[in-house]
Scaffold this active site. Structure first.
Site, PDB file in Angstrom:
ATOM      1  N   HIS A  47       2.720   3.614  -9.010  1.00 24.35           N
ATOM      2  CA  HIS A  47       2.488   2.174  -9.255  1.00 24.35           C
ATOM      3  C   HIS A  47       3.684   1.560  -9.970  1.00 24.35           C
ATOM      4  CE1 HIS A  47      -1.418   2.359  -7.599  1.00 24.35           C
ATOM      5  NE2 HIS A  47      -1.950   3.112  -8.537  1.00 24.35           N
ATOM      6  N   LEU A  87       9.949 -21.461  -4.097  1.00 23.33           N
ATOM      7  CA  LEU A  87       9.035 -20.545  -3.405  1.00 23.33           C
ATOM      8  C   LEU A  87       7.736 -20.501  -4.192  1.00 23.33           C
ATOM      9  CD1 LEU A  87       8.773 -17.878  -1.384  1.00 23.33           C
ATOM     10  CD2 LEU A  87       9.181 -16.651  -3.497  1.00 23.33           C
ATOM     11  N   SER A 145      -7.565  -5.771  -5.700  1.00 28.01           N
ATOM     12  CA  SER A 145      -8.688  -6.386  -4.996  1.00 28.01           C
ATOM     13  C   SER A 145      -9.978  -6.292  -5.810  1.00 28.01           C
ATOM     14  CB  SER A 145      -8.896  -5.698  -3.640  1.00 28.01           C
ATOM     15  OG  SER A 145      -9.518  -4.444  -3.833  1.00 28.01           O
ATOM     16  N   ARG A 182       1.609  -4.927   6.170  1.00 26.87           N
ATOM     17  CA  ARG A 182       0.943  -3.862   5.401  1.00 26.87           C
ATOM     18  C   ARG A 182       1.794  -2.605   5.465  1.00 26.87           C
ATOM     19  NH1 ARG A 182      -5.258  -2.491   4.379  1.00 26.87           N
ATOM     20  NH2 ARG A 182      -4.904  -0.799   2.926  1.00 26.87           N
ATOM     21  N   TRP A 204     -11.835  -2.295  -8.509  1.00 22.25           N
ATOM     22  CA  TRP A 204     -12.539  -1.956  -9.757  1.00 22.25           C
ATOM     23  C   TRP A 204     -13.278  -0.633  -9.629  1.00 22.25           C
ATOM     24  CZ3 TRP A 204     -10.840  -4.556 -13.683  1.00 22.25           C
ATOM     25  CH2 TRP A 204     -10.476  -5.908 -13.548  1.00 22.25           C
ATOM     26  N   ARG A 239       0.285   7.695  -2.543  1.00 22.08           N
ATOM     27  CA  ARG A 239       0.824   8.742  -1.670  1.00 22.08           C
ATOM     28  C   ARG A 239       2.306   8.987  -1.939  1.00 22.08           C
ATOM     29  NH1 ARG A 239      -1.310   5.995   3.459  1.00 22.08           N
ATOM     30  NH2 ARG A 239      -1.751   4.413   1.883  1.00 22.08           N
ATOM     31  N   ASP A 244       0.831  -1.209   0.000  1.00 26.18           N
ATOM     32  CA  ASP A 244       0.000   0.000   0.000  1.00 26.18           C
ATOM     33  C   ASP A 244       0.866   1.260   0.000  1.00 26.18           C
ATOM     34  OD1 ASP A 244      -2.288   1.483   0.057  1.00 26.18           O
ATOM     35  OD2 ASP A 244      -2.776   1.078   2.156  1.00 26.18           O
TER      36      ASP A 244
HETATM   37  C1  FPP Z   1      -1.787   0.302  -3.332  1.00 29.55           C
HETATM   38  O1  FPP Z   1      -1.373   1.638  -3.442  1.00 29.55           O
HETATM   39  C2  FPP Z   1      -1.226  -0.497  -4.405  1.00 29.55           C
HETATM   40  C3  FPP Z   1      -1.975  -1.103  -5.382  1.00 29.55           C
HETATM   41  C4  FPP Z   1      -3.444  -1.011  -5.469  1.00 29.55           C
HETATM   42  C5  FPP Z   1      -1.324  -1.857  -6.441  1.00 29.55           C
HETATM   43  C6  FPP Z   1      -0.188  -2.735  -6.028  1.00 29.55           C
HETATM   44  C7  FPP Z   1       0.433  -3.301  -7.238  1.00 29.55           C
HETATM   45  C8  FPP Z   1       1.727  -3.231  -7.547  1.00 29.55           C
HETATM   46  C9  FPP Z   1       2.744  -2.600  -6.674  1.00 29.55           C
HETATM   47  C10 FPP Z   1       2.196  -3.855  -8.815  1.00 29.55           C
HETATM   48  C11 FPP Z   1       3.064  -5.051  -8.530  1.00 29.55           C
HETATM   49  C12 FPP Z   1       2.323  -6.246  -8.668  1.00 29.55           C
HETATM   50  C13 FPP Z   1       2.656  -7.572  -8.677  1.00 29.55           C
HETATM   51  C14 FPP Z   1       2.818  -8.349  -9.922  1.00 29.55           C
HETATM   52  C15 FPP Z   1       2.707  -8.363  -7.468  1.00 29.55           C
HETATM   53  P1  FPP Z   1      -2.506   2.776  -3.479  1.00 29.55           P
HETATM   54  O2  FPP Z   1      -2.772   3.124  -4.886  1.00 29.55           O
HETATM   55  O3  FPP Z   1      -3.709   2.315  -2.729  1.00 29.55           O
HETATM   56  O4  FPP Z   1      -1.763   3.916  -2.727  1.00 29.55           O
HETATM   57  P2  FPP Z   1      -2.444   5.056  -1.829  1.00 29.55           P
HETATM   58  O5  FPP Z   1      -3.186   4.366  -0.724  1.00 29.55           O
HETATM   59  O6  FPP Z   1      -1.266   5.844  -1.341  1.00 29.55           O
HETATM   60  O7  FPP Z   1      -3.346   5.842  -2.743  1.00 29.55           O
END
Ligand code: FPP
Length: 255
Positions: free
Chosen positions: A43, A137, A71, A190, A75, A30, A26
């Site tokens: 991302h 793994l 999740s 987390r 969507w 930010r 997460d």
């Molecule tokens: C949360 O940050 C992150 C996600 C929703 C996407 C996580 C995915 C990746 C890091 C890509 C890597 C994936 C693989 C193949 C395992 P957020 O957008 O909720 O951040 P915020 O809470 O600061 O807005």
């Protein structure tokens, strides 16, 4: 919990290494906002540390690593961001698959393939098929995954198969979850300072230890994983029992 010497260990005493670690990655948004950058950059940056984290997991002897990538609730995000996330996942497969396969990583997908863009679905199927015999793994990628949705689907299948109510117990339900025969997560991490489960492994996480860190996911590196594992190895897991039951020789004798 296995006792082993791990890659982070300084050599003085064994560390408890969790068999199964799960991570809620997460804070990408930010991380980007604080730098005046678009969320997409956050991302993308959130994939740069994956290689190091996976290498560290392999070296440490972790058996299963589950990453929460997208999740069933994600969507609801703006369409442009969903597109960025799906493209990012494709990019990760293209970029990392060969090394993961060489390291003996078995890739699995947990969640529903249906609903994911067809091109990404195809890449996931190919990655799963290519690595299915690997044993170093197990990497579970939770994508279009929701913990409640997983339980609902399990119940539907149990009912559809006409299983008698008295035959339903915890072991049976577990067999119908995406994680099937895998051990439950011992440690759920987390990042980004949030302290909630957000519908991740709701059944499997019942007895997990939790590690929350304020570090945003793009900044989460090998040293942060090491800290999480060190904290985990200091915890006492009682699974409903008392300290005395778990360590009878150290307990105060009854008077
Ligand atoms: C949360 O940050 C992150 C996600 C929703 C996407 C996580 C995915 C990746 C890091 C890509 C890597 C994936 C693989 C193949 C395992 P957020 O957008 O909720 O951040 P915020 O809470 O600061 O807005």
């Amino acid at each position: 919990m296995t006792e082993t010497m791990d890659a982070f260990h300084n050599g003085s005493s064994p560390v408890h290494v969790p068999r199964h670690v799960a991570i809620i990655m997460d804070g990408n948004g930010r991380w980007a906002r604080e730098r005046g950058l678009p969320r997409a950059v956050g991302h993308r940056q959130g994939t740069e540390n994956l290689r190091e984290i996976l290498r560290a997991a392999v070296e440490t002897g972790i058996e299963v690593l589950t990453l929460f990538a997208f999740s069933t609730e994600n969507w609801k995000r703006p369409r442009a961001e969903i597109r960025v996330l799906m493209n990012t996942l494709e990019l990760v497969i293209d970029r990392e698959l060969r090394e993961l396969d060489e390291q003996g990583v078995q890739i699995r997908h947990i969640g529903e393939l249906e609903g994911i863009p067809p091109k990404l679905q195809r890449k996931i199927r190919e990655a799963v098929a290519l690595t299915r015999h690997n044993r170093t793994l197990i990497l579970n990628v939770a994508l279009n995954y929701g913990g409640r949705d997983e339980i609902v689907r399990a119940v539907r299948r149990i009912v559809a198969e006409g299983i008698a109510p008295e035959a339903i117990d915890e072991q049976l339900i577990e067999r119908y979850l995406y994680t099937g025969s895998l051990p439950d997560p011992d440690l759920i991490i987390r990042t980004s300072g949030e302290r909630r489960l957000s519908n991740f492994l709701v059944w499997q996480g019942s007895y997990a230890e939790y590690h929350f860190t304020s570090v945003y996911w793009p900044d989460f590196g090998r040293e942060h994983l090491r800290d999480a594992l060190a904290e985990y190895s200091r915890r006492t897991r009682r699974f409903g029992q008392t300290d005395e039951q778990l360590r009878p020789r150290l307990s105060t004798p009854h008077v």
